[in-house]
Design a protein around this motif. Structure first.
Motif, PDB file in Angstrom:
ATOM      1  N   LEU A   1       5.535 -13.003   1.408  1.00 21.98           N
ATOM      2  CA  LEU A   1       7.300 -12.494   0.629  1.00 21.98           C
ATOM      3  C   LEU A   1       8.162 -13.111   0.950  1.00 21.98           C
ATOM      4  N   PRO A   2       9.309 -13.275  -0.107  1.00 19.35           N
ATOM      5  CA  PRO A   2      11.120 -13.436   0.218  1.00 19.35           C
ATOM      6  C   PRO A   2      11.828 -12.087   1.083  1.00 19.35           C
ATOM      7  N   ARG A   3      12.270 -12.891   2.504  1.00 20.63           N
ATOM      8  CA  ARG A   3      12.849 -11.513   2.940  1.00 20.63           C
ATOM      9  C   ARG A   3      12.864 -10.618   2.887  1.00 20.63           C
ATOM     10  N   PRO A   4      13.732 -10.395   1.311  1.00 20.67           N
ATOM     11  CA  PRO A   4      13.835  -8.958   1.911  1.00 20.67           C
ATOM     12  C   PRO A   4      12.870  -7.994   1.470  1.00 20.67           C
ATOM     13  N   GLU A   5      12.491  -8.732   0.763  1.00 20.95           N
ATOM     14  CA  GLU A   5      10.147  -7.580   1.088  1.00 20.95           C
ATOM     15  C   GLU A   5       9.788  -7.769   2.067  1.00 20.95           C
ATOM     16  N   LEU A   6       9.971  -8.294   3.179  1.00 16.26           N
ATOM     17  CA  LEU A   6       9.372  -8.482   4.064  1.00 16.26           C
ATOM     18  C   LEU A   6      10.068  -7.442   4.897  1.00 16.26           C
ATOM     19  N   GLU A   7      11.520  -7.411   5.064  1.00 11.93           N
ATOM     20  CA  GLU A   7      12.040  -6.157   5.560  1.00 11.93           C
ATOM     21  C   GLU A   7      11.564  -5.576   5.394  1.00 11.93           C
ATOM     22  N   ALA A   8      11.300  -4.661   3.403  1.00 17.25           N
ATOM     23  CA  ALA A   8      11.508  -3.737   3.459  1.00 17.25           C
ATOM     24  C   ALA A   8       9.935  -3.132   3.533  1.00 17.25           C
ATOM     25  N   TYR A   9       8.981  -4.430   3.703  1.00 20.13           N
ATOM     26  CA  TYR A   9       7.745  -3.560   4.252  1.00 20.13           C
ATOM     27  C   TYR A   9       7.832  -3.569   5.771  1.00 20.13           C
ATOM     28  N   ALA A  10       8.540  -4.624   6.199  1.00 21.83           N
ATOM     29  CA  ALA A  10       8.614  -3.802   7.717  1.00 21.83           C
ATOM     30  C   ALA A  10       9.341  -2.916   8.424  1.00 21.83           C
ATOM     31  N   ALA A  11       9.904  -2.131   7.595  1.00 20.77           N
ATOM     32  CA  ALA A  11      10.711  -1.051   7.724  1.00 20.77           C
ATOM     33  C   ALA A  11       9.703   0.461   7.472  1.00 20.77           C
ATOM     34  N   GLU A  12       9.324  -0.057   5.710  1.00 21.98           N
ATOM     35  CA  GLU A  12       8.516   1.339   5.674  1.00 21.98           C
ATOM     36  C   GLU A  12       7.218   1.711   6.752  1.00 21.98           C
ATOM     37  N   HIS A  13       6.279   0.418   6.985  1.00 22.07           N
ATOM     38  CA  HIS A  13       5.247   0.546   7.901  1.00 22.07           C
ATOM     39  C   HIS A  13       5.344   0.929   8.809  1.00 22.07           C
ATOM     40  N   SER A  14       6.360  -0.222  10.017  1.00 24.99           N
ATOM     41  CA  SER A  14       6.348   0.700  11.168  1.00 24.99           C
ATOM     42  C   SER A  14       7.005   2.165  10.884  1.00 24.99           C
ATOM     43  N   ALA A  15       7.641   2.849  10.250  1.00 24.79           N
ATOM     44  CA  ALA A  15       8.256   3.504  10.189  1.00 24.79           C
ATOM     45  C   ALA A  15       6.384   4.778   9.942  1.00 24.79           C
ATOM     46  N   TRP A  16       5.468   4.324   9.448  1.00 30.22           N
ATOM     47  CA  TRP A  16       4.548   5.049   9.215  1.00 30.22           C
ATOM     48  C   TRP A  16       3.316   4.637  10.761  1.00 30.22           C
ATOM     49  N   GLY A  17       3.341   3.638  10.975  1.00 30.71           N
ATOM     50  CA  GLY A  17       3.697   3.613  12.758  1.00 30.71           C
ATOM     51  C   GLY A  17       2.644   2.173  12.949  1.00 30.71           C
ATOM     52  N   TYR A  18       2.919   1.431  11.957  1.00 34.54           N
ATOM     53  CA  TYR A  18       2.006  -0.119  12.158  1.00 34.54           C
ATOM     54  C   TYR A  18       2.857  -0.555  12.671  1.00 34.54           C
TER      55      TYR A  18
ATOM     56  N   ASN B   1       1.042  -0.746  -0.062  1.00 41.97           N
ATOM     57  CA  ASN B   1      -0.031  -0.192  -0.410  1.00 41.97           C
ATOM     58  C   ASN B   1       1.375   1.372  -0.326  1.00 41.97           C
ATOM     59  N   PRO B   2       0.516   2.284  -0.875  1.00 43.05           N
ATOM     60  CA  PRO B   2       1.482   3.185  -0.265  1.00 43.05           C
ATOM     61  C   PRO B   2       0.695   4.064   0.287  1.00 43.05           C
ATOM     62  N   GLU B   3       1.223   5.072   0.285  1.00 48.86           N
ATOM     63  CA  GLU B   3       0.781   5.492   2.776  1.00 48.86           C
ATOM     64  C   GLU B   3      -0.554   6.369   2.080  1.00 48.86           C
ATOM     65  N   PRO B   4      -0.602   7.337   1.218  1.00 48.05           N
ATOM     66  CA  PRO B   4      -2.415   7.453   0.993  1.00 48.05           C
ATOM     67  C   PRO B   4      -2.810   6.395   1.135  1.00 48.05           C
ATOM     68  N   TYR B   5      -2.736   5.200   1.258  1.00 49.15           N
ATOM     69  CA  TYR B   5      -3.908   4.146   0.662  1.00 49.15           C
ATOM     70  C   TYR B   5      -3.506   3.704   2.201  1.00 49.15           C
TER      71      TYR B   5
ATOM     72  N   ARG C   1     -15.770  16.407   1.638  1.00 52.56           N
ATOM     73  CA  ARG C   1     -15.354  15.169   0.861  1.00 52.56           C
ATOM     74  C   ARG C   1     -14.765  14.845   2.416  1.00 52.56           C
ATOM     75  N   ASP C   2     -13.960  14.002   2.694  1.00 50.24           N
ATOM     76  CA  ASP C   2     -12.777  13.637   4.062  1.00 50.24           C
ATOM     77  C   ASP C   2     -11.348  13.815   2.869  1.00 50.24           C
ATOM     78  N   PRO C   3     -10.477  14.593   2.742  1.00 50.07           N
ATOM     79  CA  PRO C   3      -9.023  14.205   2.252  1.00 50.07           C
ATOM     80  C   PRO C   3      -8.583  12.668   2.160  1.00 50.07           C
ATOM     81  N   LEU C   4      -8.528  11.663   2.479  1.00 49.98           N
ATOM     82  CA  LEU C   4      -8.236  11.046   2.577  1.00 49.98           C
ATOM     83  C   LEU C   4      -9.130  10.097   1.200  1.00 49.98           C
ATOM     84  N   LEU C   5     -10.477  10.650   1.278  1.00 51.95           N
ATOM     85  CA  LEU C   5     -11.198  10.005  -0.282  1.00 51.95           C
ATOM     86  C   LEU C   5     -10.478  10.948  -1.528  1.00 51.95           C
ATOM     87  N   ASP C   6      -9.302  12.022  -1.283  1.00 50.40           N
ATOM     88  CA  ASP C   6      -8.872  11.972  -2.713  1.00 50.40           C
ATOM     89  C   ASP C   6      -8.650  11.862  -3.454  1.00 50.40           C
ATOM     90  N   PRO C   7      -7.668  10.670  -2.855  1.00 48.79           N
ATOM     91  CA  PRO C   7      -6.604   9.694  -5.095  1.00 48.79           C
ATOM     92  C   PRO C   7      -8.168   9.288  -5.303  1.00 48.79           C
TER      93      PRO C   7
END
Length: 358
Positions: free
Chosen positions: A93-110, A56-60, A344-350
């Protein structure tokens, strides 16, 4: 005092039910056209995973994480919604992709936790095949889709909504660029606004008013066991199989959460999938296949939701997407506000339909 706005909601799956409930709660006079009955077509065939997971890109991501919070609010307001924050264990996902997902989404607060084989065994002790590395998100969960939909529609009816079961919407009624109602198998119904939330049936209905919805409907097969003793604690998103155990004890699985490709022989595909599922679970000797479902997932061509009014045809609001279970509470809330107040909520803009014509 202004007169209540009259709104027709076409579709009685989880998305239509949420929009109808939020509109009714806000004071609108709502009619739900439920051609296939409460629950719709795609909803009963859903894996029902509530998440803001990888890809998921950050807006989604922001829209999905907001909707996860709205699920808790909705379950507190509506009696009988079976919601469980059971957690999800993921290694698809392969481990490198899992690590990338974890790093990105953790930075977003997941709230992602990295776990090894021993950690995975503690979370799901009945798995016969354990990953060397996986990610665990305790805040992910499930809402049993048909029961949640029925609870929303029942409460909407209690609040004054009208549910027309077994009635089919055949065409939008349009004059001078404005939609004023719906022709149905039971006659014409007029309204101030029509919401198209009919899943895979949405493009055909929209086309009757000259609105093109660029949506595919890929099939997905999911197997359902007979109710059984508890074997799974939460969601298991593995590299070859995704599965969970429902509130009534059924274990359901697909080759991914959207379901398996049914192939030329859906029954054979279901038997093979069930055998793979059974082999992955310790203590499953008595587990029996009950049935399989094939759902047709309404998926916009770019993978993201279509939410908002249709340009060039006033009086129509579209809410069609694949991730209906995750997004239903937030989209229901935001759609009701936009339909009734124009906000219209800004979260729906895209996610407006106009993005496909720009």
């Amino acid at each position: 005092m202004t007169e209540a706005k009259e709104v027709i909601v076409t579709g009685a799956g989880i998305m239509g039910a949420s929009i109808a409930w939020h509109l009714t709660k806000a004071g609108a006079k709502v009619t739900v056209i439920a051609g296939s009955g409460a629950g719709g077509v795609a909803t009963p065939n859903s894996f029902a995973w509530i998440n803001a997971s990888w890809g998921n890109p950050e807006p989604y991501f922001r829209l999905r994480i907001r909707s996860m919070a709205e699920w808790t609010r909705l379950a507190n307001e509506v009696p009988g919604i079976p919601l469980q924050w059971c957690g999800g264990l993921c290694w698809d996902l392969p481990r490198p992709e899992l690590e990338a997902y974890a790093a990105e989404h953790s930075a977003w607060g997941y709230g992602i936790e990295r776990v090894d084989r021993a950690g995975a065994a503690r979370i799901e002790p009945n798995l016969t095949e354990l990953p060397d590395f996986a990610l665990y998100v305790a805040e992910e969960g499930v809402a049993e889709p048909v029961a949640a939909t029925q609870a929303l529609l029942a409460d909407a009816e209690r609040r004054g909504a009208r549910l027309l079961t077994g009635v089919t919407a055949t065409a939008l009624v349009r004059a001078n660029g404005q939609v004023s109602g719906v022709d149905t198998s039971a006659g014409r119904i007029v309204a101030d606004e029509v919401v198209i939330a009919a899943g895979a049936g949405s493009p055909a209905l929209a086309a009757t008013a000259g609105i093109e919805l660029p949506i595919g409907t890929p099939p997905g097969l999911i197997v359902h066991s007979r109710p059984y003793q508890k074997l799974l604690n939460g969601l298991m998103i593995g590299d070859r199989l995704h599965m969970r155990q429902t509130a009534e004890g059924r274990i359901i699985a697909g080759s991914d959460f959207g379901g398996a490709d049914p192939g030329m022989d859906a029954a054979a595909t279901a038997r093979d999938l069930f055998a793979a599922m059974k082999a992955m679970l310790r203590g499953a000797d008595g587990l029996e296949l009950d049935f399989h479902t094939i759902g047709y997932r309404p998926t916009p061509v770019d993978g993201f939701p279509i939410i908002g009014r249709a340009e060039g045809a006033g009086g129509v609001y579209v809410a069609v997407m694949h991730s209906g279970i995750t997004l239903a509470p937030a989209v229901g809330l935001f759609a009701a506000r936009e339909i009734l107040d124009g906000d219209r909520d800004p979260l729906l803009d895209p996610y407006g339909l106009a993005r496909f014509t720009q």
